[in-house]
Design a protein around this motif. Structure first.
Motif, PDB file in Angstrom:
ATOM      1  N   LYS A   2       0.829  -1.198   0.000  1.00  0.00           N
ATOM      2  CA  LYS A   2       0.000   0.000   0.000  1.00  0.00           C
ATOM      3  C   LYS A   2       0.869   1.256   0.000  1.00  0.00           C
ATOM      4  O   LYS A   2       2.009   1.253   0.475  1.00  0.00           O
ATOM      5  CB  LYS A   2      -0.935   0.001   1.206  1.00  0.00           C
ATOM      6  N   THR A   3       0.279   2.346  -0.534  1.00  0.00           N
ATOM      7  CA  THR A   3       0.994   3.610  -0.599  1.00  0.00           C
ATOM      8  C   THR A   3       0.160   4.702   0.065  1.00  0.00           C
ATOM      9  O   THR A   3      -1.078   4.671   0.057  1.00  0.00           O
ATOM     10  CB  THR A   3       1.257   4.024  -2.057  1.00  0.00           C
ATOM     11  N   ALA A   4       0.869   5.664   0.654  1.00  0.00           N
ATOM     12  CA  ALA A   4       0.224   6.813   1.288  1.00  0.00           C
ATOM     13  C   ALA A   4       0.857   8.084   0.768  1.00  0.00           C
ATOM     14  O   ALA A   4       2.016   8.106   0.333  1.00  0.00           O
ATOM     15  CB  ALA A   4       0.373   6.732   2.809  1.00  0.00           C
ATOM     16  N   PHE A   5       0.093   9.156   0.831  1.00  0.00           N
ATOM     17  CA  PHE A   5       0.573  10.478   0.412  1.00  0.00           C
ATOM     18  C   PHE A   5       0.221  11.464   1.515  1.00  0.00           C
ATOM     19  O   PHE A   5      -0.927  11.538   1.957  1.00  0.00           O
ATOM     20  CB  PHE A   5      -0.101  10.885  -0.897  1.00  0.00           C
ATOM     21  N   ILE A   6       1.223  12.209   1.986  1.00  0.00           N
ATOM     22  CA  ILE A   6       1.023  13.180   3.059  1.00  0.00           C
ATOM     23  C   ILE A   6       1.349  14.570   2.543  1.00  0.00           C
ATOM     24  O   ILE A   6       2.457  14.812   2.052  1.00  0.00           O
ATOM     25  CB  ILE A   6       1.938  12.882   4.271  1.00  0.00           C
ATOM     26  N   THR A   7       0.405  15.500   2.661  1.00  0.00           N
ATOM     27  CA  THR A   7       0.738  16.908   2.470  1.00  0.00           C
ATOM     28  C   THR A   7       0.987  17.517   3.847  1.00  0.00           C
ATOM     29  O   THR A   7       0.414  17.089   4.841  1.00  0.00           O
ATOM     30  CB  THR A   7      -0.397  17.680   1.764  1.00  0.00           C
ATOM     31  N   GLY A   8       1.885  18.499   3.893  1.00  0.00           N
ATOM     32  CA  GLY A   8       2.207  19.106   5.189  1.00  0.00           C
ATOM     33  C   GLY A   8       3.104  18.231   6.044  1.00  0.00           C
ATOM     34  O   GLY A   8       3.084  18.331   7.270  1.00  0.00           O
ATOM     35  N   VAL A   9       3.932  17.411   5.423  1.00  0.00           N
ATOM     36  CA  VAL A   9       4.727  16.439   6.176  1.00  0.00           C
ATOM     37  C   VAL A   9       5.793  17.093   7.045  1.00  0.00           C
ATOM     38  O   VAL A   9       6.251  16.510   8.028  1.00  0.00           O
ATOM     39  CB  VAL A   9       5.374  15.413   5.224  1.00  0.00           C
ATOM     40  N   THR A  10       6.214  18.313   6.714  1.00  0.00           N
ATOM     41  CA  THR A  10       7.276  18.943   7.493  1.00  0.00           C
ATOM     42  C   THR A  10       6.754  19.666   8.726  1.00  0.00           C
ATOM     43  O   THR A  10       7.541  20.156   9.534  1.00  0.00           O
ATOM     44  CB  THR A  10       8.072  19.941   6.629  1.00  0.00           C
ATOM     45  N   GLY A  11       5.444  19.738   8.894  1.00  0.00           N
ATOM     46  CA  GLY A  11       4.865  20.363  10.079  1.00  0.00           C
ATOM     47  C   GLY A  11       4.824  19.406  11.252  1.00  0.00           C
ATOM     48  O   GLY A  11       5.234  18.239  11.147  1.00  0.00           O
ATOM     49  N   MET A  12       4.311  19.890  12.382  1.00  0.00           N
ATOM     50  CA  MET A  12       4.237  19.048  13.575  1.00  0.00           C
ATOM     51  C   MET A  12       3.431  17.781  13.314  1.00  0.00           C
ATOM     52  O   MET A  12       3.912  16.662  13.547  1.00  0.00           O
ATOM     53  CB  MET A  12       3.607  19.819  14.739  1.00  0.00           C
ATOM     54  N   VAL A  13       2.205  17.923  12.835  1.00  0.00           N
ATOM     55  CA  VAL A  13       1.334  16.760  12.674  1.00  0.00           C
ATOM     56  C   VAL A  13       1.836  15.851  11.565  1.00  0.00           C
ATOM     57  O   VAL A  13       1.923  14.629  11.731  1.00  0.00           O
ATOM     58  CB  VAL A  13      -0.118  17.202  12.398  1.00  0.00           C
ATOM     59  N   GLY A  14       2.184  16.439  10.432  1.00  0.00           N
ATOM     60  CA  GLY A  14       2.646  15.632   9.310  1.00  0.00           C
ATOM     61  C   GLY A  14       3.881  14.816   9.633  1.00  0.00           C
ATOM     62  O   GLY A  14       3.986  13.645   9.253  1.00  0.00           O
ATOM     63  N   SER A  15       4.831  15.420  10.350  1.00  0.00           N
ATOM     64  CA  SER A  15       6.064  14.697  10.681  1.00  0.00           C
ATOM     65  C   SER A  15       5.792  13.582  11.682  1.00  0.00           C
ATOM     66  O   SER A  15       6.384  12.497  11.595  1.00  0.00           O
ATOM     67  CB  SER A  15       7.119  15.665  11.219  1.00  0.00           C
ATOM     68  N   LEU A  17       2.942  12.008  11.885  1.00  0.00           N
ATOM     69  CA  LEU A  17       2.249  10.970  11.110  1.00  0.00           C
ATOM     70  C   LEU A  17       3.259  10.132  10.339  1.00  0.00           C
ATOM     71  O   LEU A  17       3.130   8.896  10.276  1.00  0.00           O
ATOM     72  CB  LEU A  17       1.240  11.613  10.155  1.00  0.00           C
ATOM     73  N   LEU A  18       4.266  10.781   9.758  1.00  0.00           N
ATOM     74  CA  LEU A  18       5.316  10.031   9.065  1.00  0.00           C
ATOM     75  C   LEU A  18       6.007   9.078  10.037  1.00  0.00           C
ATOM     76  O   LEU A  18       6.233   7.899   9.711  1.00  0.00           O
ATOM     77  CB  LEU A  18       6.322  10.998   8.455  1.00  0.00           C
ATOM     78  N   ASP A  19       6.346   9.558  11.226  1.00  0.00           N
ATOM     79  CA  ASP A  19       6.942   8.687  12.246  1.00  0.00           C
ATOM     80  C   ASP A  19       6.067   7.458  12.495  1.00  0.00           C
ATOM     81  O   ASP A  19       6.556   6.329  12.557  1.00  0.00           O
ATOM     82  CB  ASP A  19       7.098   9.435  13.578  1.00  0.00           C
ATOM     83  N   PHE A  20       4.770   7.714  12.667  1.00  0.00           N
ATOM     84  CA  PHE A  20       3.836   6.631  12.997  1.00  0.00           C
ATOM     85  C   PHE A  20       3.756   5.614  11.862  1.00  0.00           C
ATOM     86  O   PHE A  20       3.803   4.395  12.101  1.00  0.00           O
ATOM     87  CB  PHE A  20       2.446   7.201  13.294  1.00  0.00           C
ATOM     88  N   LEU A  21       3.639   6.092  10.633  1.00  0.00           N
ATOM     89  CA  LEU A  21       3.496   5.167   9.501  1.00  0.00           C
ATOM     90  C   LEU A  21       4.764   4.354   9.277  1.00  0.00           C
ATOM     91  O   LEU A  21       4.699   3.163   8.945  1.00  0.00           O
ATOM     92  CB  LEU A  21       3.133   5.955   8.238  1.00  0.00           C
ATOM     93  N   VAL A  22       5.919   4.982   9.475  1.00  0.00           N
ATOM     94  CA  VAL A  22       7.181   4.260   9.318  1.00  0.00           C
ATOM     95  C   VAL A  22       7.285   3.151  10.356  1.00  0.00           C
ATOM     96  O   VAL A  22       7.733   2.036  10.064  1.00  0.00           O
ATOM     97  CB  VAL A  22       8.371   5.232   9.429  1.00  0.00           C
ATOM     98  N   SER A  23       6.838   3.431  11.576  1.00  0.00           N
ATOM     99  CA  SER A  23       6.980   2.463  12.677  1.00  0.00           C
ATOM    100  C   SER A  23       5.902   1.390  12.688  1.00  0.00           C
ATOM    101  O   SER A  23       6.126   0.300  13.220  1.00  0.00           O
ATOM    102  CB  SER A  23       6.953   3.203  14.024  1.00  0.00           C
ATOM    103  N   ASN A  24       4.733   1.684  12.116  1.00  0.00           N
ATOM    104  CA  ASN A  24       3.588   0.785  12.299  1.00  0.00           C
ATOM    105  C   ASN A  24       3.026   0.178  11.016  1.00  0.00           C
ATOM    106  O   ASN A  24       2.060  -0.574  11.081  1.00  0.00           O
ATOM    107  CB  ASN A  24       2.465   1.546  13.017  1.00  0.00           C
TER     108      ASN A  24
END
Length: 337
Positions: A2-15, A17-24
């Protein structure tokens, strides 16, 4: 895979979320960044971007639909988290047009591009509790059917975001789900937000960079606080636990507190609390304030089973520690130069 796309990844929430998706998850994660986006919040992933080929950064801008078209012609993500926004309510009073263009036109652009090139994607459109604005106490806690009364250009722009998301679901059957997240904070929170500004000012005073004055705006505002790490887990569950396109959900924590108490709780954690002095800064006051931000979140919790796990005390402690580390590092770098 599966693939995901995040806008705003460099902000608090986006980053986070990236942490969470990488780990889980084992998803491939695509991220939209602007050419001038600071990468500090995702720095820990830069090495894996180059090695593992699991995280991909794409340059573009919400206000430039062509840049979005280029991406969606190449990638058809399973999941889209549209988080990017001009998200600072106070800033929106001085930059309303930029706020409207980024949040309203930007949302129109990305949903239109998805409609044209990736119509099967499941889409999270991030609205805001600010759409409710000034709510009469009789309507607290605030439910999803509470009427809108936006109290800032930012809130107006998020009302537009909210309605555009609903429109694309109803008119074009895009799989859009809308969230109205209430106050969420923690590490990486921008210093334009009240509680993060308090923590930064305390950290600066502890580092000897100020005289200990803590400048504040309206401290009577009541907020329900949740941790950003709980928030991104909620966003993940939104799209993976029985997702229901067309639905709108309030999401928020369990602990409600005035900004005055929150400030005092941060001061109690300071190593120089006896030297700190609270001072009113009229420039920090909004012309209109959304001062009763307390949600009813039964709908989302009953549907997904999500509940906040990180306690208020840990959240504000981690926020303060984030600023302490950041200020110390900045001071060291300045001295080295």
């Amino acid at each position: 895979m599966k693939t995901a796309f995040i806008t705003g990844v460099t902000g608090m929430v986006g980053s986070h979320l990236l942490d969470f998706l990488v780990s889980n998850t084992n998803w491939v994660i695509h991220c939209l960044i602007r050419w001038r986006s600071p990468l500090d919040n995702i720095q820990q992933h830069i090495e894996s971007i180059n090695k593992e080929k699991r995280i991909f950064l794409h340059y573009g801008d919400l206000r430039d639909k062509q840049s979005l078209d280029i991406f969606f012609k190449q990638v058809k993500p399973n999941y889209i988290f549209h988080l990017a926004a001009q998200s600072f309510p106070k800033t929106s009073f001085s930059s309303p047009v930029d706020t409207y263009e980024t949040n309203i036109i930007g949302t129109q652009n990305i949903l239109q591009s998805i409609r044209e090139f990736s119509p099967k994607s499941l889409i999270h459109v991030c609205s805001s509790s600010e759409v409710f604005g000034r709510v009469h106490k009789d309507k607290v806690p605030i439910s999803e059917d509470c009427s809108f009364h936006p109290a800032s250009p930012y809130a107006i722009s998020k009302t537009g975001t909210d309605l555009i998301g609903k429109f694309f679901f109803e008119a074009y059957n895009l799989k859009v789900i809308i969230t109205r997240m209430f106050t969420h904070t923690g590490p990486r929170r921008g210093d334009v937000f009240a509680e993060s500004s308090f923590a930064k000012q305390i950290a600066m005073a502890e580092a000897g960079l100020t005289n200990g004055s803590i400048y504040v705006g309206n401290l009577k505002s009541l907020r329900t606080i949740s941790d950003v790490r709980d928030a991104v887990k909620a966003y993940f569950m939104l799209l993976t636990v029985k997702p229901k396109p067309g639905e709108v959900y309030n999401i928020g924590g369990d602990y409600s507190v005035t900004l005055e108490k929150l400030l005092n709780d941060l001061i109690k954690k300071s190593t120089i609390k006896e030297k700190l002095k609270i001072k009113l800064d009229k420039n920090r006051l909004r012309p209109i304030d959304a001062d009763l931000q307390v949600p009813c979140t039964k709908k989302f919790r009953s549907h997904t089973g999500w509940k906040p796990e990180i306690k208020y005390e840990q959240t504000i402690n981690d926020l303060l520690e984030f600023w302490r580390e950041k200020i110390i590092n900045q001071k060291k770098n300045f001295l080295v130069r």
